[in-house]
Design a protein around this motif. Structure first.
Motif, short mmCIF file in Angstrom:
data_model
loop_
_atom_site.label_atom_id
_atom_site.label_comp_id
_atom_site.label_asym_id
_atom_site.label_seq_id
_atom_site.Cartn_x
_atom_site.Cartn_y
_atom_site.Cartn_z
N GLY A 135 45.76 -11.12 95.04
CA GLY A 135 44.59 -10.38 95.51
C GLY A 135 43.44 -10.41 94.52
N PRO A 136 42.40 -9.64 94.83
CA PRO A 136 41.18 -9.65 93.99
C PRO A 136 41.42 -9.13 92.58
CG PRO A 136 41.09 -7.91 95.66
CD PRO A 136 42.25 -8.77 96.01
N GLU A 137 42.42 -8.27 92.36
CA GLU A 137 42.67 -7.75 91.02
C GLU A 137 43.41 -8.75 90.14
OE1 GLU A 137 44.59 -3.99 91.14
OE2 GLU A 137 42.95 -3.00 92.22
N ALA A 138 44.02 -9.76 90.77
CA ALA A 138 44.71 -10.84 90.05
C ALA A 138 45.63 -10.30 88.95
CB ALA A 138 43.70 -11.82 89.45
N TRP A 139 46.65 -9.55 89.38
CA TRP A 139 47.59 -8.97 88.42
C TRP A 139 48.17 -10.04 87.49
CZ3 TRP A 139 51.30 -4.90 91.01
CH2 TRP A 139 50.51 -3.83 91.50
N GLY A 140 48.20 -9.75 86.20
CA GLY A 140 48.81 -10.66 85.25
C GLY A 140 50.24 -10.24 84.94
N TRP A 141 50.86 -11.00 84.05
CA TRP A 141 52.26 -10.71 83.71
C TRP A 141 52.41 -9.39 82.97
CZ3 TRP A 141 56.21 -13.16 85.82
CH2 TRP A 141 55.96 -14.42 86.38
N SER A 142 51.32 -8.88 82.43
CA SER A 142 51.39 -7.58 81.74
C SER A 142 51.76 -6.45 82.69
CB SER A 142 50.06 -7.28 81.05
OG SER A 142 48.99 -7.29 81.97
N TYR A 143 51.59 -6.68 83.99
CA TYR A 143 51.94 -5.63 84.97
C TYR A 143 53.45 -5.42 85.06
CZ TYR A 143 47.34 -4.60 86.85
OH TYR A 143 46.04 -4.15 87.00
N LEU A 144 54.21 -6.31 84.45
CA LEU A 144 55.65 -6.09 84.40
C LEU A 144 56.00 -4.90 83.51
CD1 LEU A 144 57.32 -9.63 84.23
CD2 LEU A 144 57.50 -7.94 86.06
N TRP A 145 55.11 -4.58 82.55
CA TRP A 145 55.41 -3.48 81.63
C TRP A 145 55.58 -2.15 82.35
CZ3 TRP A 145 57.52 -3.77 77.17
CH2 TRP A 145 57.30 -4.86 76.34
N PRO A 146 54.59 -1.68 83.14
CA PRO A 146 54.80 -0.39 83.81
C PRO A 146 55.97 -0.42 84.78
CG PRO A 146 52.84 -1.50 84.67
CD PRO A 146 53.26 -2.25 83.45
N ILE A 147 56.22 -1.55 85.43
CA ILE A 147 57.35 -1.64 86.35
C ILE A 147 58.66 -1.53 85.57
CG2 ILE A 147 58.57 -3.12 88.00
CD1 ILE A 147 55.84 -4.31 88.76
N ALA A 148 58.75 -2.24 84.43
CA ALA A 148 59.96 -2.17 83.63
C ALA A 148 60.19 -0.77 83.09
CB ALA A 148 59.86 -3.17 82.47
N LEU A 149 59.12 -0.10 82.67
CA LEU A 149 59.26 1.27 82.17
C LEU A 149 59.68 2.21 83.28
CD1 LEU A 149 56.16 1.43 79.80
CD2 LEU A 149 58.57 1.26 79.14
N ASN A 150 59.10 2.05 84.46
CA ASN A 150 59.50 2.85 85.62
C ASN A 150 60.99 2.68 85.91
OD1 ASN A 150 56.70 3.00 88.02
ND2 ASN A 150 56.88 3.75 85.94
N VAL A 151 61.41 1.43 85.96
CA VAL A 151 62.80 1.13 86.30
C VAL A 151 63.76 1.68 85.24
CG1 VAL A 151 64.47 -0.74 86.57
CG2 VAL A 151 62.24 -0.90 87.68
N GLY A 152 63.42 1.46 83.97
CA GLY A 152 64.29 1.94 82.91
C GLY A 152 64.40 3.45 82.89
N ALA A 153 63.27 4.13 83.06
CA ALA A 153 63.28 5.60 83.05
C ALA A 153 64.05 6.14 84.25
CB ALA A 153 61.85 6.13 83.05
#
Length: 232
Positions: A135-153
């Motif tokens: 999409g227009p925001e063009a998520w980069g690989w850094s977006y894995l960080w909040p997902i990984a933190l969400n999942v771990g928590a």
């Protein structure tokens, strides 16, 4: 016909206030995931989502049905992170949100199945990341960080809460003690797996749980028979 129609109705809540235990746990898990993500991201928190929607679905599985094979730690962690990575990769490669989303979800299902971490919210993670990357925001690989933190928590909160409320997680099969099962039917795990293969259906239950259920059922029948028909 009636029983077939009844199977289409919503399932009733099971256990004494079991629904309340799951509801409280889900709320705690989501708040924990968001708060820990905000703390660990620190000044970078404004550039990322503190919570991603698929965690809501993961919370339902982890806290409401912690015995499900789809809700075990490897499924929650591996399924979400593997699918998120696939979504980002496909989104970057194709750049077309609709096509990227479809391919990412299909590929995520295949990879989760092969990695033995099938987790329904993983499909949502794959779609979310594919749409974000294409999409227009063009998520980069850094977006894995909040997902990984969400999942771990969420997994950490699930481990603590479920075990404190006497629902061992990861799930362990416990066969109740009692009279030995009746020798009417001698079967093996392979027999159970063969029947499941004949049905050609994916059931949300582990083979060990089916085995434990049948053995417990046999013990119950033995106790009832020894106690007389008055207990029926």
């Amino acid at each position: 016909m009636i029983s077939r129609s009844a199977s289409l109705l919503p399932q009733a809540a099971r256990g004494h206030l079991g629904w309340l235990r799951g509801a409280i746990g889900g709320a705690i898990g989501i708040v924990t995931a968001g708060a820990l993500t905000m703390i660990l991201l620190g000044s970078n928190a404004r550039g990322f989502p503190l919570l991603v929607a698929p965690m809501g679905a993961s919370a339902v599985l982890v806290f409401a049905v912690p015995a499900s094979p789809l809700a075990q730690p490897w499924s929650v962690i591996g399924g979400n992170l593997l699918s998120a990575g696939i979504g980002l990769a496909i989104g970057h490669a194709l750049g077309q949100p609709m096509i990227a989303g479809g391919i990412a979800v299909g590929l995520a299902i295949a990879c989760m199945s092969l990695a033995r971490c099938l987790h329904p919210p993983g499909g949502a993670c794959a779609l979310l990341c594919a749409l974000g990357a294409a999409g227009p925001e063009a998520w980069g690989w850094s977006y894995l960080w909040p997902i990984a933190l969400n999942v771990g928590a969420l997994a950490g909160a699930g481990w603590l809460y479920n075990n404190l409320t006497e629902h061992p997680w990861p799930h362990r099969v416990i066969v109740p003690a009692g009279p030995p099962p009746a020798p009417a039917l001698d079967y093996t795990h392979a027999d159970i797996e063969a029947v499941l293969a004949d049905w050609n259906e994916v059931l949300d239950v582990d083979v060990d749980d089916l085995d434990a259920f049948y053995r417990a059922l046999q013990r119950h029948v033995v106790r009832r028979q020894r106690g007389g028909q008055a207990r029926d």
